[in-house]
Design a protein around this motif. Sequence first.
Motif, PDB file in Angstrom:
ATOM      1  N   GLY A  37       0.829  -1.187   0.000  1.00 27.01           N
ATOM      2  CA  GLY A  37       0.000   0.000   0.000  1.00 27.01           C
ATOM      3  C   GLY A  37       0.866   1.240   0.000  1.00 27.01           C
ATOM      4  O   GLY A  37       2.052   1.194   0.328  1.00 27.01           O
ATOM      5  N   PRO A  38       0.289   2.390  -0.349  1.00 28.82           N
ATOM      6  CA  PRO A  38       1.087   3.627  -0.411  1.00 28.82           C
ATOM      7  C   PRO A  38       1.639   4.057   0.930  1.00 28.82           C
ATOM      8  O   PRO A  38       2.640   4.749   0.993  1.00 28.82           O
ATOM      9  CB  PRO A  38       0.074   4.654  -0.953  1.00 28.82           C
ATOM     10  CG  PRO A  38      -1.280   4.078  -0.637  1.00 28.82           C
ATOM     11  CD  PRO A  38      -1.107   2.591  -0.710  1.00 28.82           C
ATOM     12  N   GLY A  39       0.982   3.660   2.041  1.00 27.01           N
ATOM     13  CA  GLY A  39       1.483   4.071   3.346  1.00 27.01           C
ATOM     14  C   GLY A  39       2.594   3.202   3.886  1.00 27.01           C
ATOM     15  O   GLY A  39       3.280   3.583   4.832  1.00 27.01           O
ATOM     16  N   GLU A  79       2.389   8.309   6.844  1.00 25.54           N
ATOM     17  CA  GLU A  79       1.053   8.904   6.764  1.00 25.54           C
ATOM     18  C   GLU A  79      -0.003   7.889   6.322  1.00 25.54           C
ATOM     19  O   GLU A  79      -0.673   8.063   5.300  1.00 25.54           O
ATOM     20  CB  GLU A  79       1.074  10.114   5.821  1.00 25.54           C
ATOM     21  CG  GLU A  79       2.005  11.215   6.290  1.00 25.54           C
ATOM     22  CD  GLU A  79       2.026  12.418   5.359  1.00 25.54           C
ATOM     23  OE1 GLU A  79       1.364  12.349   4.293  1.00 25.54           O
ATOM     24  OE2 GLU A  79       2.699  13.408   5.688  1.00 25.54           O
ATOM     25  N   PRO A  80      -0.153   6.791   7.061  1.00 27.28           N
ATOM     26  CA  PRO A  80      -1.135   5.775   6.664  1.00 27.28           C
ATOM     27  C   PRO A  80      -2.564   6.257   6.909  1.00 27.28           C
ATOM     28  O   PRO A  80      -2.827   7.070   7.802  1.00 27.28           O
ATOM     29  CB  PRO A  80      -0.788   4.597   7.580  1.00 27.28           C
ATOM     30  CG  PRO A  80      -0.234   5.245   8.803  1.00 27.28           C
ATOM     31  CD  PRO A  80       0.515   6.464   8.331  1.00 27.28           C
ATOM     32  N   THR A  81      -3.481   5.732   6.126  1.00 30.94           N
ATOM     33  CA  THR A  81      -4.897   5.982   6.342  1.00 30.94           C
ATOM     34  C   THR A  81      -5.415   5.011   7.399  1.00 30.94           C
ATOM     35  O   THR A  81      -4.771   3.994   7.691  1.00 30.94           O
ATOM     36  CB  THR A  81      -5.673   5.800   5.037  1.00 30.94           C
ATOM     37  OG1 THR A  81      -5.564   4.418   4.621  1.00 30.94           O
ATOM     38  CG2 THR A  81      -5.117   6.702   3.940  1.00 30.94           C
ATOM     39  N   PRO A  82      -6.566   5.289   7.985  1.00 34.08           N
ATOM     40  CA  PRO A  82      -7.131   4.344   8.967  1.00 34.08           C
ATOM     41  C   PRO A  82      -7.328   2.943   8.403  1.00 34.08           C
ATOM     42  O   PRO A  82      -7.115   1.949   9.103  1.00 34.08           O
ATOM     43  CB  PRO A  82      -8.462   5.000   9.346  1.00 34.08           C
ATOM     44  CG  PRO A  82      -8.248   6.462   9.123  1.00 34.08           C
ATOM     45  CD  PRO A  82      -7.341   6.546   7.930  1.00 34.08           C
ATOM     46  N   ASP A  83      -7.711   2.851   7.127  1.00 26.68           N
ATOM     47  CA  ASP A  83      -7.907   1.528   6.521  1.00 26.68           C
ATOM     48  C   ASP A  83      -6.583   0.788   6.379  1.00 26.68           C
ATOM     49  O   ASP A  83      -6.507  -0.430   6.596  1.00 26.68           O
ATOM     50  CB  ASP A  83      -8.571   1.683   5.152  1.00 26.68           C
ATOM     51  CG  ASP A  83     -10.005   2.190   5.272  1.00 26.68           C
ATOM     52  OD1 ASP A  83     -10.601   2.012   6.362  1.00 26.68           O
ATOM     53  OD2 ASP A  83     -10.508   2.778   4.297  1.00 26.68           O
ATOM     54  N   GLU A  84      -5.521   1.512   6.002  1.00 28.73           N
ATOM     55  CA  GLU A  84      -4.213   0.878   5.858  1.00 28.73           C
ATOM     56  C   GLU A  84      -3.666   0.405   7.211  1.00 28.73           C
ATOM     57  O   GLU A  84      -2.942  -0.586   7.281  1.00 28.73           O
ATOM     58  CB  GLU A  84      -3.224   1.859   5.222  1.00 28.73           C
ATOM     59  CG  GLU A  84      -3.532   2.185   3.776  1.00 28.73           C
ATOM     60  CD  GLU A  84      -2.639   3.280   3.232  1.00 28.73           C
ATOM     61  OE1 GLU A  84      -2.570   3.424   2.004  1.00 28.73           O
ATOM     62  OE2 GLU A  84      -2.012   3.997   4.041  1.00 28.73           O
ATOM     63  N   PHE A  85      -4.039   1.109   8.259  1.00 28.86           N
ATOM     64  CA  PHE A  85      -3.516   0.778   9.581  1.00 28.86           C
ATOM     65  C   PHE A  85      -4.344  -0.297  10.277  1.00 28.86           C
ATOM     66  O   PHE A  85      -3.908  -0.877  11.272  1.00 28.86           O
ATOM     67  CB  PHE A  85      -3.483   2.032  10.459  1.00 28.86           C
ATOM     68  CG  PHE A  85      -2.435   2.004  11.529  1.00 28.86           C
ATOM     69  CD1 PHE A  85      -1.124   2.328  11.240  1.00 28.86           C
ATOM     70  CD2 PHE A  85      -2.748   1.647  12.822  1.00 28.86           C
ATOM     71  CE1 PHE A  85      -0.151   2.297  12.217  1.00 28.86           C
ATOM     72  CE2 PHE A  85      -1.789   1.614  13.812  1.00 28.86           C
ATOM     73  CZ  PHE A  85      -0.487   1.937  13.510  1.00 28.86           C
ATOM     74  N   ALA A  86      -5.533  -0.573   9.768  1.00 29.98           N
ATOM     75  CA  ALA A  86      -6.437  -1.501  10.458  1.00 29.98           C
ATOM     76  C   ALA A  86      -5.846  -2.898  10.553  1.00 29.98           C
ATOM     77  O   ALA A  86      -5.897  -3.541  11.619  1.00 29.98           O
ATOM     78  CB  ALA A  86      -7.786  -1.530   9.743  1.00 29.98           C
ATOM     79  N   GLU A 100      -5.539   5.619  17.073  1.00 24.63           N
ATOM     80  CA  GLU A 100      -6.183   6.882  16.693  1.00 24.63           C
ATOM     81  C   GLU A 100      -5.182   8.028  16.679  1.00 24.63           C
ATOM     82  O   GLU A 100      -5.188   8.874  15.787  1.00 24.63           O
ATOM     83  CB  GLU A 100      -7.320   7.187  17.665  1.00 24.63           C
ATOM     84  CG  GLU A 100      -8.098   8.450  17.335  1.00 24.63           C
ATOM     85  CD  GLU A 100      -9.202   8.729  18.344  1.00 24.63           C
ATOM     86  OE1 GLU A 100      -9.846   9.789  18.231  1.00 24.63           O
ATOM     87  OE2 GLU A 100      -9.416   7.881  19.237  1.00 24.63           O
ATOM     88  N   ASP A 101      -4.301   8.067  17.680  1.00 25.12           N
ATOM     89  CA  ASP A 101      -3.280   9.114  17.722  1.00 25.12           C
ATOM     90  C   ASP A 101      -2.280   8.968  16.577  1.00 25.12           C
ATOM     91  O   ASP A 101      -1.791   9.970  16.036  1.00 25.12           O
ATOM     92  CB  ASP A 101      -2.530   9.068  19.050  1.00 25.12           C
ATOM     93  CG  ASP A 101      -3.401   9.540  20.212  1.00 25.12           C
ATOM     94  OD1 ASP A 101      -4.433  10.181  19.948  1.00 25.12           O
ATOM     95  OD2 ASP A 101      -3.052   9.251  21.369  1.00 25.12           O
ATOM     96  N   ALA A 102      -1.951   7.737  16.211  1.00 24.41           N
ATOM     97  CA  ALA A 102      -0.943   7.508  15.182  1.00 24.41           C
ATOM     98  C   ALA A 102      -1.420   7.941  13.806  1.00 24.41           C
ATOM     99  O   ALA A 102      -0.619   8.363  12.970  1.00 24.41           O
ATOM    100  CB  ALA A 102      -0.553   6.031  15.146  1.00 24.41           C
ATOM    101  N   VAL A 103      -2.705   7.864  13.562  1.00 23.63           N
ATOM    102  CA  VAL A 103      -3.233   8.248  12.257  1.00 23.63           C
ATOM    103  C   VAL A 103      -3.282   9.767  12.109  1.00 23.63           C
ATOM    104  O   VAL A 103      -3.160  10.298  11.016  1.00 23.63           O
ATOM    105  CB  VAL A 103      -4.628   7.624  12.048  1.00 23.63           C
ATOM    106  CG1 VAL A 103      -5.261   8.119  10.756  1.00 23.63           C
ATOM    107  CG2 VAL A 103      -4.522   6.105  12.030  1.00 23.63           C
ATOM    108  N   LYS A 104      -3.434  10.473  13.233  1.00 19.72           N
ATOM    109  CA  LYS A 104      -3.489  11.933  13.182  1.00 19.72           C
ATOM    110  C   LYS A 104      -2.101  12.499  12.879  1.00 19.72           C
ATOM    111  O   LYS A 104      -1.088  11.915  13.222  1.00 19.72           O
ATOM    112  CB  LYS A 104      -4.002  12.488  14.510  1.00 19.72           C
ATOM    113  CG  LYS A 104      -5.443  12.108  14.812  1.00 19.72           C
ATOM    114  CD  LYS A 104      -5.886  12.690  16.145  1.00 19.72           C
ATOM    115  CE  LYS A 104      -7.322  12.307  16.455  1.00 19.72           C
ATOM    116  NZ  LYS A 104      -7.775  12.841  17.765  1.00 19.72           N
ATOM    117  N   SER A 105      -2.099  13.682  12.266  1.00 17.55           N
ATOM    118  CA  SER A 105      -0.839  14.257  11.798  1.00 17.55           C
ATOM    119  C   SER A 105       0.036  14.743  12.943  1.00 17.55           C
ATOM    120  O   SER A 105       1.226  14.469  12.980  1.00 17.55           O
ATOM    121  CB  SER A 105      -1.119  15.415  10.828  1.00 17.55           C
ATOM    122  OG  SER A 105      -1.821  14.955   9.688  1.00 17.55           O
TER     123      SER A 105
END
Length: 368
Positions: A37-39, A79-86, A100-105
């Motif tokens: 994935g891109p992240g 900079e992963p999206t929530p879906d990529e991190f799931a 949740e904190d990790a997905v935020k910038s």
Amino acid sequence: MAEQERGLSRALSAPVRAVSQILRPTTNPPSSPTPNGPGLVDFALYVDGVRQEGEWTFKEAHEAAQRQGKAFVWIGLHEPTPDEFADIAEAFDLHELAVEDAVKSFQRPKLEQYEDMTFAVVRTARYMPHDELTETSEVIETGAVMLFIGEHFVITVRHGAAVRLKPVREELESRRELLAQGPWAVFHAVVDRVVDVYLDVSAAVETDLDELEASVFSRDRKSNIQEIYQLKRELVEFKRAVFPLQRPLQVLVSGQISSLPKEPRRYIRDVNDHLQRVVEQIAAYDDLINSVLQARLAQVTVDQNNDMRKIAAWAAIAAVPTAIAGIYGMNFDVMPELKWKFGYPFILTLIVVACAGLYRFFRRSGWL
């Protein structure tokens, strides 16, 4: 005899096959496709400091690391999206608040301890080169790196381009003895690179401050208050990235995190010393830029007072011909020298002499 030799051979080869099954990814079709994935920047399994070849799913890599004494998984994300991190959160059983904190910038630097995992946030910074400082110059760019640190895994999540982690991974892979210390060695390497960049940024900011200070106290005085204030704002941004990191490192150095081995703690103590140097430098820069700003404001006040004195002096000089012309413009019939032949030249001479005298007086008193 031959039968005994074959039995001995099978007995010796059994442990080798067992270790091979642990290190080698399964030959069966994986339960989920190889992660991409891109992240996802990089993903590897390390055993005793050596990167293992093969394709893995997140779950398979984690299970393989758990079966080894000195093995862990390192996942690098950008900079992963929530879906990529799931999928990663599920495979490593990460706490939802940390995810949740990790997905935020942007997050404030911190260190949070969960049941079997430590979550750390580090703010990154880099210096943005510029030809000259203006009121809109971007001097410092900030970002963030989040780290999930477990017994057999470390996950780095990078936001922004202030500090890249690929060189950190390459350096660690070339130092097997250091990488063999486990996930906390990765934490040390990442934070060490971030603090080293802090030092570079601090040196560059010092150069900008020297140039700004020289321009403020030069005769030309090219700098204005907007430029000084812009540099102060950028310095505050840098300060927000550096200062809060002191507490997390102090917690690690003091031994409050039981999962941190003794050897990596020594390296982190050295990083903390470097961080303290940056903190002291920023505090000195903050005081200096405040002094420069106050000096420039004082110069502006002095310049305004000088301008007001000049205006008042010229107004006083202009008042002489204005007053004389106003008096003789009242059209009275009986006035001195109305019928005098030399009245007009006399009045002009009087105006010139009076204005010249006032001009000389104001010049000698420093008003002009």
